[in-house]
Design an enzyme around this catalytic site. Structure first.
Site, PDB file in Angstrom:
ATOM      1  N   HIS A   8       0.798  -1.216   0.000  1.00  0.00           N
ATOM      2  CA  HIS A   8       0.000   0.000   0.000  1.00  0.00           C
ATOM      3  C   HIS A   8       0.831   1.266   0.000  1.00  0.00           C
ATOM      4  CE1 HIS A   8      -3.108  -2.867   0.136  1.00  0.00           C
ATOM      5  NE2 HIS A   8      -3.848  -1.914  -0.387  1.00  0.00           N
ATOM      6  N   ARG A  38       1.249 -11.956  -4.140  1.00  0.00           N
ATOM      7  CA  ARG A  38       1.599 -10.665  -4.761  1.00  0.00           C
ATOM      8  C   ARG A  38       2.532  -9.840  -3.893  1.00  0.00           C
ATOM      9  NH1 ARG A  38      -4.108  -7.312  -4.285  1.00  0.00           N
ATOM     10  NH2 ARG A  38      -2.856  -5.444  -4.298  1.00  0.00           N
ATOM     11  N   ASN A  94      -4.802  -7.675  -9.790  1.00  0.00           N
ATOM     12  CA  ASN A  94      -3.732  -7.882  -8.805  1.00  0.00           C
ATOM     13  C   ASN A  94      -4.014  -9.148  -8.003  1.00  0.00           C
ATOM     14  OD1 ASN A  94      -3.033  -5.357  -9.669  1.00  0.00           O
ATOM     15  ND2 ASN A  94      -3.708  -4.306  -7.817  1.00  0.00           N
ATOM     16  N   ASP A  95      -5.243  -9.243  -7.509  1.00  0.00           N
ATOM     17  CA  ASP A  95      -5.583 -10.432  -6.734  1.00  0.00           C
ATOM     18  C   ASP A  95      -5.912 -11.622  -7.622  1.00  0.00           C
ATOM     19  OD1 ASP A  95      -5.316 -10.096  -3.928  1.00  0.00           O
ATOM     20  OD2 ASP A  95      -6.873  -8.560  -4.017  1.00  0.00           O
ATOM     21  N   CYS A  97      -9.621  -3.416 -13.307  1.00  0.00           N
ATOM     22  CA  CYS A  97      -9.068  -2.329 -12.506  1.00  0.00           C
ATOM     23  C   CYS A  97      -7.793  -2.658 -11.747  1.00  0.00           C
ATOM     24  CB  CYS A  97     -10.119  -1.819 -11.531  1.00  0.00           C
ATOM     25  SG  CYS A  97     -10.571  -3.000 -10.262  1.00  0.00           S
ATOM     26  N   GLU A 104     -12.084 -11.234  -8.197  1.00  0.00           N
ATOM     27  CA  GLU A 104     -10.700 -11.417  -7.759  1.00  0.00           C
ATOM     28  C   GLU A 104     -10.437 -12.876  -7.422  1.00  0.00           C
ATOM     29  OE1 GLU A 104      -9.377  -7.607  -5.410  1.00  0.00           O
ATOM     30  OE2 GLU A 104     -11.335  -8.268  -4.687  1.00  0.00           O
ATOM     31  N   ARG A 137     -10.715   2.814  -3.388  1.00  0.00           N
ATOM     32  CA  ARG A 137     -10.344   1.873  -2.324  1.00  0.00           C
ATOM     33  C   ARG A 137     -10.648   2.501  -0.965  1.00  0.00           C
ATOM     34  NH1 ARG A 137      -5.677   0.932  -6.057  1.00  0.00           N
ATOM     35  NH2 ARG A 137      -5.495  -1.306  -6.402  1.00  0.00           N
ATOM     36  N   ARG A 167     -15.451   0.776  -3.572  1.00  0.00           N
ATOM     37  CA  ARG A 167     -15.311  -0.618  -3.134  1.00  0.00           C
ATOM     38  C   ARG A 167     -15.378  -0.618  -1.615  1.00  0.00           C
ATOM     39  NH1 ARG A 167      -9.871  -3.666  -4.150  1.00  0.00           N
ATOM     40  NH2 ARG A 167      -9.123  -2.263  -2.525  1.00  0.00           N
TER      41      ARG A 167
HETATM   42  C1  PEP Z   1      -6.918  -5.989  -7.361  1.00  0.00           C
HETATM   43  O1  PEP Z   1      -6.863  -6.936  -6.600  1.00  0.00           O
HETATM   44  O2  PEP Z   1      -6.599  -6.051  -8.566  1.00  0.00           O
HETATM   45  C2  PEP Z   1      -7.363  -4.682  -6.898  1.00  0.00           C
HETATM   46  C3  PEP Z   1      -7.554  -3.705  -7.737  1.00  0.00           C
HETATM   47  O3  PEP Z   1      -7.528  -4.522  -5.559  1.00  0.00           O
HETATM   48  P1  PEP Z   1      -6.336  -4.276  -4.523  1.00  0.00           P
HETATM   49  O4  PEP Z   1      -5.086  -4.037  -5.312  1.00  0.00           O
HETATM   50  O5  PEP Z   1      -6.723  -3.121  -3.705  1.00  0.00           O
HETATM   51  O6  PEP Z   1      -6.311  -5.554  -3.769  1.00  0.00           O
HETATM   52 MG    MG Z   2      -7.747  -6.852  -4.640  1.00  0.00          MG
END
Ligand code: PEP
Ligand code: MG
Length: 753
Positions: free
Chosen positions: A367, A643, A632-633, A680, A609, A474, A510
């Site tokens: 983060h 990740r 990402n997830d 996203c 996800e 977020r 979200r």
């Molecule tokens: C993701 O998982 O792709 C996402 C956009 O959420 P975060 O990166 O906040 O987990």
């Molecule tokens: Mg995510």
């Protein structure tokens, strides 16, 4: 706990050391006198100083070993007990040295008769450049007070060598007590950009020349004043916004407060100044102990506790430097150097105070990295050995394109980078001119470009980048960057501000995505074997609905009379979504019953996800209002690769044919089910990945602000139908990534990546 004996011992040692330094003379003579003095004060048969020159630890002075070994005995790095001390940067205290597996016998030293061995590293600013050793004939373990006394001496010695107090000791020139040569470290880009500036250390060190104090009484008063400030800060945190803190989180803050008032901690610090160290040096020594303990223990709870102590040490050091606030007094062109950095800390520094950030560890999906991208501050991470190679104020270039950090660069390199920075600004200006153009490809496809955001400060990016709305807000960021749980009113206020800033443009909120790598300091979470697969996101929301309902209430209130779009993170089954939707309906009814104005429209969506939900899209028809893929997830679960784990996070590529086929199928299923779909994850903001995603069917991309211009430029130049044909051919191969081929396709077609 050091006894009075050690204090007295340390003080006498320091006084004698000063006398030796002040008496002047050749550097070698002074080193010789020093070892003699230490040996006699500590009643040791041997005292030796080894300094690191290039790839060896060389015996520079000794009392007790054979004089002819001086400058002749050279141990390879890592060799012998001396090598072990240097390698671990920790004291080694053993009763029977010759029997230790790492003992390396050097006949020229004549060290056979000495059984006991105590070695401490000579360290400054994380750089170990020597080892100070005492030995005795009798077999015994040295007392804790003796270890402390020797460490204190080593610390002062390190300082003296670093500050050139030994002058030009013949042959000492290549002892690198202080990093001074240009160096290049290679890491990973977390946030793009280039910066030229000077080092600002997140974990400060006692400034050079302030290790020994002239007046211990004054020094103790300084220490006390700083301690009082740190405690006042902890009390303030304890008393601030208590009403919403659960029992558990209150407990955490209480622990912090009790640590800040821990008499053992205070005594250790005071013993340092009473022994003659400056307040800063005393804190630094205690921090060194905490760090050593942290590295030695495995128990996670204990590690957390020690880590918190280290935080307090750092805060105390900053307070002593007169910088209570993070970054206060920082140079205008500061490049922050840290081991790790939390998002809240980064926000405390603020974008205006930092030109760039370099981390020894970290991960690009952490983060802090996301916040750095939101702030537009370049960041490079995973720079091994960074902390031991820099001093506060060193000139540095941060290359957030190649992932390089150049320490103390030569002037030609600086000029070359200045030129590159100018070129980058020119390119940014060119992209900014595309801001108001709609993103329509060469073959006439209209693409929607949205923004990923999470902080109120992101909202201005909407206009700047020319995005058509916020595709992912977020909401957990507000929770992560607060010291305490945000109240209902402050949640409402944030959502209202974001909606205001967006105006007519849609915003997709979200709901809280906590757990996994997103941990709140004030909410005690149970430790889990696999946090990414654990109790997180919507799972917490459904099991403990109070927090989620509060949040929904804030969203509904903020969106009164306007359009509300909400989506839930990490939904794994259709049931979970249904249950979450019920909570939305309940909150709407709650507001209605109280006569409150409802949102004009409410759309409820799902973040795709979990692979399980990605394979359930047909079942979501008529249930969900929209979907958004979080790559990402989704990719971490698809490839079974954490990740946040540096070893594996970049091992797999989203441009892998199987991954693309998987995403393509979700896209086709969503179209068949008439479900609006966006994507996203971070990948959507990188032109090459965006090209692939568009080619397999995506039409709505949500990304960090920094990606919008470049992705739009690509779309304006691309024929997506052509790209689709090319990519479909590439996807039939069994290669692990089509990146290489796709780059050549882009180049052939004049696409700028
Ligand atoms: C993701 O998982 O792709 C996402 C956009 O959420 P975060 O990166 O906040 O987990
Ligand atoms: Mg995510």
């Amino acid at each position: 706990m050091p006894g009075a004996a050690s204090l007295g011992g340390s003080r006498v040692l320091l006084r004698k050391l000063r006398e030796i330094m002040e008496a002047g003379g050749e550097a070698q003579q002074r080193l010789d006198r020093l070892v003699t003095m230490i040996a006699s004060t500590m009643v040791a048969d041997v005292c030796s100083i080894y300094l690191t020159r290039g790839a060896v630890h060389e015996l520079f002075a000794t009392q007790g070993l054979k004089a002819e070994a001086v400058h002749r005995t050279r141990l390879r790095l890592g060799e012998g007990l001396v090598g072990l001390v240097a390698e671990t940067a920790q004291p080694l205290n053993i009763a029977n040295a010759p029997q230790h597996e790492r003992f390396s016998y050097r006949p020229e030293t004549g060290e056979d008769p000495f059984s006991s061995f105590l070695g401490v590293p000579i360290v400054r600013s994380e750089r170990t450049f020597g080892v100070l050793v005492v030995q005795n004939r009798v077999s015994r373990t040295y007392g804790e007070d003796e270890v402390e006394a020797l460490q204190t001496i080593a610390m002062v010695l390190a300082e003296m060598v670093a500050s050139g107090a030994f002058g030009h000791l013949s042959g000492i020139a290549d002892v690198e007590a202080r990093a001074s040569r240009p160096e290049i470290l290679k890491g990973k880009v977390f946030a793009e950009g280039l910066a030229i500036g000077v080092v600002l250390l997140h974990e400060p060190h006692a400034p050079l020349g302030r290790v020994i104090a002239d007046d211990p009484v004054k020094e103790e008063a300084r220490l006390e004043a700083a301690l009082a400030k740190v405690r006042a800060w902890a009390v303030e945190m304890m008393e601030g916004d208590q009403s919403r803190i659960s029992g558990a989180s209150r407990e955490v803050i209480e622990t912090y407060l009790s640590m800040a008032t821990d008499p053992a901690w205070e005594l250790k610090l005071k013993n340092g100044v009473r022994a003659g160290l400056s307040a800063e040096a005393a804190v630094e020594r205690v921090r060194g102990e905490h760090r050593a303990k942290f590295n030695a223990v495995r128990d996670p709870k204990l590690r957390d506790l020690i880590h918190d102590f280290e935080d307090l040490d750092n805060r105390l050091l900053r307070t002593l430097a007169g910088n209570d606030e993070l970054g206060a007094g920082a140079p205008a062109d500061a490049i922050l150097i840290a081991r790790e950095l939390g998002p809240a800390e980064l926000l405390d520094y603020g974008a205006e105070r930092l030109r760039g950030i370099a981390l020894e560890g970290g991960s690009s999906t952490s983060h802090a990295a996301i916040v750095a991208r939101a702030l537009g501050v370049p960041m490079v991470g995973v720079l091994q050995g960074l902390l031991s190679r820099v001093e506060a104020g060193d000139p540095v270039i941060l290359d957030g394109e190649s992932g390089e950090v150049r320490l103390r660069p030569q002037s030609e390199v600086v000029s070359a980078y200045r030129h590159r920075i100018e070129m980058r600004s020119a390119r940014a200006a060119a992209l900014a001119r595309l801001r108001d153009k709609p993103a329509i490809s060469q073959d006439g496809l209209r693409i929607t470009l949205l923004l990923n955001a999470g902080l109120a400060l992101d909202a201005h990016h909407l206009d700047e980048a020319g995005a058509e709305g916020i595709g992912l807000f977020r909401t957990e960021f507000q929770f992560m960057v607060s010291e305490t749980l945000p109240r209902l009113e402050s949640q409402t206020e944030l959502y209202r501000d974001v909606l205001d800033a967006a105006g007519e443009r849609p915003v997709t909120f979200r709901t809280l995505d906590l757990g996994g790598d997103k941990v709140l300091p004030y909410m005690q979470a149970e430790r889990e074997e696999n946090p990414a697969l654990g109790w997180r996101a919507i799972r917490i929301g459904l099991d403990r609905p109070a927090l989620l309902r509060y949040q929904l209430r804030a969203l509904i209130t903020a969106a009164a009379g306007r359009r509300l779009r909400v989506m839930f993170p990490l939904v794994a089954t259709v049931d979970e979504f249904d249950a979450a939707r019920v909570l939305v309906d309940r909150e709407l009814a709650w507001a209605r019953d109280r006569g409150r104005e409802a949102p004009k429209t409410v759309e409820v969506g799902i973040m795709v996800e979990a692979p399980s939900i990605a394979c359930s899209v047909p079942d979501l028809a008529g249930r969900a209002d929209f979907l958004s893929i979080g790559t990402n997830d989704l990719m971490q679960y698809f490839f079974a690769a954490d990740r946040g784990n540096q070893r594996v996070s970049e091992r797999y590529d989203i441009l892998n044919p199987a991954a693309l086929r998987f995403l393509q199928r979700v896209c086709e299923d969503a179209r068949a089910a008439s479900l609006p779909l966006s994507i996203c994850g971070e990948a959507a903001g990188r032109p090459l990945e965006a090209l692939a995603l568009l080619a397999i069917g995506f039409r709505r991309l949500s990304m960090p602000a920094s990606g919008v211009g470049a992705v739009k430029q690509l779309i304006l130049a691309a024929d997506i139908g052509e790209a689709r044909e090319a990519i479909e051919a590439m996807m039939r191969s069994s290669t692990s990534s089509i990146r290489f081929e796709l780059v050549s396709f882009a180049e052939k077609n004049g696409l700028i990546l």
